[in-house]
Design a protein around this motif. Structure first.
Motif, PDB file in Angstrom:
ATOM      1  N   GLU A  48       0.823  -1.201   0.000  1.00 45.10           N
ATOM      2  CA  GLU A  48       0.000   0.000   0.000  1.00 45.10           C
ATOM      3  C   GLU A  48       0.867   1.266   0.000  1.00 45.10           C
ATOM      4  OE1 GLU A  48      -0.537  -2.576   2.161  1.00 45.10           O
ATOM      5  OE2 GLU A  48      -2.282  -3.381   1.099  1.00 45.10           O
ATOM      6  N   ASP A  49       1.951   1.235   0.763  1.00 43.44           N
ATOM      7  CA  ASP A  49       2.878   2.374   0.780  1.00 43.44           C
ATOM      8  C   ASP A  49       3.473   2.607  -0.607  1.00 43.44           C
ATOM      9  OD1 ASP A  49       2.510   2.752   3.526  1.00 43.44           O
ATOM     10  OD2 ASP A  49       4.203   1.453   4.043  1.00 43.44           O
ATOM     11  N   ARG A  52       0.751   3.977  -2.951  1.00 50.02           N
ATOM     12  CA  ARG A  52       0.461   5.368  -2.606  1.00 50.02           C
ATOM     13  C   ARG A  52       1.562   6.283  -3.143  1.00 50.02           C
ATOM     14  NH1 ARG A  52       0.581   4.995   2.541  1.00 50.02           N
ATOM     15  NH2 ARG A  52      -1.534   4.199   2.726  1.00 50.02           N
ATOM     16  N   TYR A  53       2.805   5.875  -3.005  1.00 49.31           N
ATOM     17  CA  TYR A  53       3.925   6.665  -3.505  1.00 49.31           C
ATOM     18  C   TYR A  53       3.838   6.826  -5.023  1.00 49.31           C
ATOM     19  CZ  TYR A  53       8.634   8.044  -4.795  1.00 49.31           C
ATOM     20  OH  TYR A  53       9.705   8.702  -5.338  1.00 49.31           O
ATOM     21  N   LEU A  55       1.188   6.548  -6.953  1.00 48.10           N
ATOM     22  CA  LEU A  55       0.039   7.370  -7.317  1.00 48.10           C
ATOM     23  C   LEU A  55       0.302   8.848  -7.066  1.00 48.10           C
ATOM     24  CD1 LEU A  55      -2.876   5.156  -5.983  1.00 48.10           C
ATOM     25  CD2 LEU A  55      -2.376   5.701  -8.369  1.00 48.10           C
ATOM     26  N   GLU A  56       0.939   9.161  -5.963  1.00 50.28           N
ATOM     27  CA  GLU A  56       1.162  10.571  -5.607  1.00 50.28           C
ATOM     28  C   GLU A  56       2.297  11.205  -6.428  1.00 50.28           C
ATOM     29  OE1 GLU A  56       1.922  10.536  -1.435  1.00 50.28           O
ATOM     30  OE2 GLU A  56      -0.184  10.141  -0.922  1.00 50.28           O
ATOM     31  N   ASN A  57       3.296  10.418  -6.816  1.00 48.32           N
ATOM     32  CA  ASN A  57       4.488  11.006  -7.414  1.00 48.32           C
ATOM     33  C   ASN A  57       4.738  10.681  -8.886  1.00 48.32           C
ATOM     34  OD1 ASN A  57       5.578  12.298  -4.976  1.00 48.32           O
ATOM     35  ND2 ASN A  57       5.705  10.196  -4.235  1.00 48.32           N
ATOM     36  N   HIS A  58       4.144   9.620  -9.397  1.00 47.74           N
ATOM     37  CA  HIS A  58       4.515   9.220 -10.754  1.00 47.74           C
ATOM     38  C   HIS A  58       3.346   9.081 -11.719  1.00 47.74           C
ATOM     39  CE1 HIS A  58       8.744   8.705  -9.886  1.00 47.74           C
ATOM     40  NE2 HIS A  58       8.391   8.138  -8.749  1.00 47.74           N
ATOM     41  N   ARG A  60       0.271  10.650 -13.370  1.00 47.49           N
ATOM     42  CA  ARG A  60      -0.260  11.991 -13.541  1.00 47.49           C
ATOM     43  C   ARG A  60      -1.766  11.945 -13.752  1.00 47.49           C
ATOM     44  NH1 ARG A  60       4.314  15.316 -16.667  1.00 47.49           N
ATOM     45  NH2 ARG A  60       6.045  14.286 -15.677  1.00 47.49           N
ATOM     46  N   LYS A  61      -2.408  12.911 -13.166  1.00 47.60           N
ATOM     47  CA  LYS A  61      -3.852  13.043 -13.349  1.00 47.60           C
ATOM     48  C   LYS A  61      -4.109  13.864 -14.609  1.00 47.60           C
ATOM     49  CE  LYS A  61      -4.658  12.935  -8.420  1.00 47.60           C
ATOM     50  NZ  LYS A  61      -5.131  13.654  -7.254  1.00 47.60           N
TER      51      LYS A  61
END
Length: 62
Positions: A48-49, A52-53, A55-58, A60-61
């Motif tokens: 999960e970590d 999450r990393y 999704l948040e950093n690599h 793009r939305k």
């Protein structure tokens, strides 16, 4: 003094003298007992970590 200068001088030595120099350097290194650097230990990450990393950093939305 720079190691490359010493290397050039050492290469000019006779084989016997080069071996003597090599032995002297090895004995000095053994006396000082070079300690390896401690490796940085990573904390335990869960899947999960990692997700999450990513999704948040690599990822793009739009």
């Amino acid at each position: 003094m720079v190691a490359s200068d010493i290397y050039t001088i050492a290469k000019a030595l006779s084989k016997e003298e080069f071996i003597k120099l090599s032995d002297m350097l090895r004995s000095e290194i053994k006396k000082s007992e070079i300690k390896p650097k401690k490796k940085y230990e990573l904390p335990d990450f869960t899947k999960e970590d990692g997700l999450r990393y990513l999704l948040e950093n690599h990822i793009r939305k739009n």
